[in-house]
Scaffold this motif. Structure first.
Motif, PDB file in Angstrom:
ATOM      1  N   GLU A 218       0.857  -1.191   0.000  1.00  0.00           N
ATOM      2  CA  GLU A 218       0.000   0.000   0.000  1.00  0.00           C
ATOM      3  C   GLU A 218       0.886   1.230   0.000  1.00  0.00           C
ATOM      4  N   VAL A 219       0.576   2.171  -0.880  1.00  0.00           N
ATOM      5  CA  VAL A 219       1.294   3.439  -0.971  1.00  0.00           C
ATOM      6  C   VAL A 219       0.267   4.559  -1.075  1.00  0.00           C
ATOM      7  N   GLY A 290      -8.564  21.771  -2.856  1.00  0.00           N
ATOM      8  CA  GLY A 290      -8.038  21.672  -1.491  1.00  0.00           C
ATOM      9  C   GLY A 290      -7.017  20.566  -1.413  1.00  0.00           C
ATOM     10  N   VAL A 291      -7.170  19.678  -0.440  1.00  0.00           N
ATOM     11  CA  VAL A 291      -6.231  18.564  -0.292  1.00  0.00           C
ATOM     12  C   VAL A 291      -6.991  17.245  -0.301  1.00  0.00           C
ATOM     13  N   ALA A 292      -6.408  16.249  -0.922  1.00  0.00           N
ATOM     14  CA  ALA A 292      -6.986  14.903  -0.926  1.00  0.00           C
ATOM     15  C   ALA A 292      -5.839  13.907  -0.892  1.00  0.00           C
ATOM     16  N   ARG A 293      -6.085  12.759  -0.257  1.00  0.00           N
ATOM     17  CA  ARG A 293      -5.089  11.692  -0.244  1.00  0.00           C
ATOM     18  C   ARG A 293      -5.620  10.518  -1.049  1.00  0.00           C
ATOM     19  N   ILE A 294      -4.770  10.003  -1.935  1.00  0.00           N
ATOM     20  CA  ILE A 294      -5.156   8.872  -2.774  1.00  0.00           C
ATOM     21  C   ILE A 294      -4.362   7.661  -2.324  1.00  0.00           C
ATOM     22  N   ASP A 295      -5.051   6.537  -2.139  1.00  0.00           N
ATOM     23  CA  ASP A 295      -4.424   5.295  -1.679  1.00  0.00           C
ATOM     24  C   ASP A 295      -4.297   4.323  -2.845  1.00  0.00           C
ATOM     25  N   PHE A 296      -3.110   3.752  -2.979  1.00  0.00           N
ATOM     26  CA  PHE A 296      -2.817   2.834  -4.078  1.00  0.00           C
ATOM     27  C   PHE A 296      -2.410   1.466  -3.531  1.00  0.00           C
ATOM     28  N   MET A 297      -2.562   0.452  -4.383  1.00  0.00           N
ATOM     29  CA  MET A 297      -2.064  -0.884  -4.095  1.00  0.00           C
ATOM     30  C   MET A 297      -1.112  -1.287  -5.221  1.00  0.00           C
TER      31      MET A 297
END
Length: 360
Positions: A218-219, A290-297
């Motif tokens: 996960e990154v 604004g700000v958002a965090r995206i999660d990758f596999m």
């Protein structure tokens, strides 16, 4: 007196995490601030003593009850105006805060707010909608299917059978509109799937069932932008010390053995750059600001977009630490909110026909 209003708490299972983000933001903001705590009962309160997580957790916080009114950008206590709200800084995680509900209320009151608008917030909170947007944008996602509560109640076996045939075990089962890994479980066989589905349906009327990847990394990567021109990409982050997926405890407990994060992620530079590039594409595809965090596999050969968080924990400030401190991040979010409101205000709202409709 004009103020920055920091909204936190909320009627969601991510209530306590929102408290942490809210108190961190109140501490870091350099402008005059008022905290607006939304309890699990839905009541809004404020106080000058937001100095402890325990002061507001589990409904123990007792402050003045406050509210806002349609088409007014003031915070009220009863019939008394407490202050004018210049900008609302949103630190709300989960439903009724991160999903567009609060955003829509603030727009009705003409109050600028940080983060994504109503549409992008709703898409980001809904796993099905976000996956469909990712796919339309040509972004890679793991095989998935939607399961509705009514269909499962009528015919449990018949509703899950085509999903098993289409995707195959192991499967990961998720409520459609929650974050923080709440209600998420792994199913390796049909009996575990029934159990996992029942757990997920306790939180949501619809459930997402995905192919559970093996031996993946996960990154995470955050993006900061005004939704028009400026885009700043954070460092990547790799949570470590976990197995199948990060649990709520893994993400938020103080246990250092289960709560380690490697910044930047320990992946080859080429893959690191690819993750950052995909993060910007996700941010733009959803229509975020604004700000958002995206999660990758990440597997050995592929990178999959997992989900997007339009109001991430701590506003993803640790990921931008090399570029800016938390106070500067807040200032940028406030500036983006004011820009978004100014662009909105330039548009026409009332249409007057050239000829009268009535009276001919």
């Amino acid at each position: 007196m004009c103020m920055i209003a920091v909204f936190f708490g909320g009627r969601s299972c991510e209530h306590d995490i929102s408290i942490i983000t809210g108190l961190q933001t109140l501490s870091a903001c350099k402008r005059p601030c008022v905290g607006v705590y939304i309890g699990t009962d839905g009541v809004w309160r404020t106080s000058n003593e937001f100095d402890s997580v325990n002061a507001v957790r589990n409904g123990r916080f007792k402050g003045r009850v406050v509210h806002i009114r349609p088409d007014e950008n003031y915070l009220y206590c009863g019939n008394k105006r407490l202050c004018k709200i210049d900008v609302a800084v949103l630190c709300m995680h989960g439903i009724l805060g991160e999903d567009g509900a609060l955003q829509g209320m603030l727009e009705m009151c003409a109050i600028p707010y940080t983060g994504s608008g109503v549409e992008a917030s709703a898409i980001g909170m809904n796993k099905l909608l976000s996956k469909r947007v990712f796919e339309r944008a040509g972004l890679p996602v793991v095989p998935y299917a939607l399961l509705r509560h009514d269909d499962y109640t009528k015919d449990a076996h018949g509703s899950v059978k085509p999903i098993i045939e289409q995707i195959g075990f192991p499967l990961i089962v998720k409520p459609n509109n929650l974050g923080s890994s709440i209600g998420i479980t792994i199913a390796n066989n049909i009996n575990e799937l029934y159990k996992s589905v029942r757990v997920a349906f306790e939180w949501s009327e619809t459930v997402i069932i995905e192919k559970a990847l093996k031996n993946f990394t996960e990154v995470n990567c955050a993006v900061l932008g005004d939704g028009y021109n400026e885009v700043i990409v954070s460092d990547t982050e790799q949570p470590v010390g976990w197995k199948e997926f990060l649990t709520f405890k893994d993400k938020y407990s103080g246990d250092v053995k289960s709560n380690k994060h490697k910044i930047p992620a320990g992946i080859p530079e080429e893959r690191n750059d690819e993750v950052k590039s995909l993060a910007v594409k996700v941010f733009n595809a959803v229509g975020c600001s604004g700000v958002a965090r995206i999660d990758f596999m990440l597997t050995e050969n592929e990178i999959f977009v997992n989900e997007i968080n339009t109001i991430p924990g701590s506003l993803s400030s640790p990921l931008f630490r090399k570029r800016m401190d938390f106070s500067e991040l807040i200032e940028r979010l406030i500036a983006y909110a004011e820009l978004k409101k100014a662009r909105f205000d330039r548009l026409k709202r009332v249409y007057t026909p050239i000829e009268p409709i009535i009276g001919k």
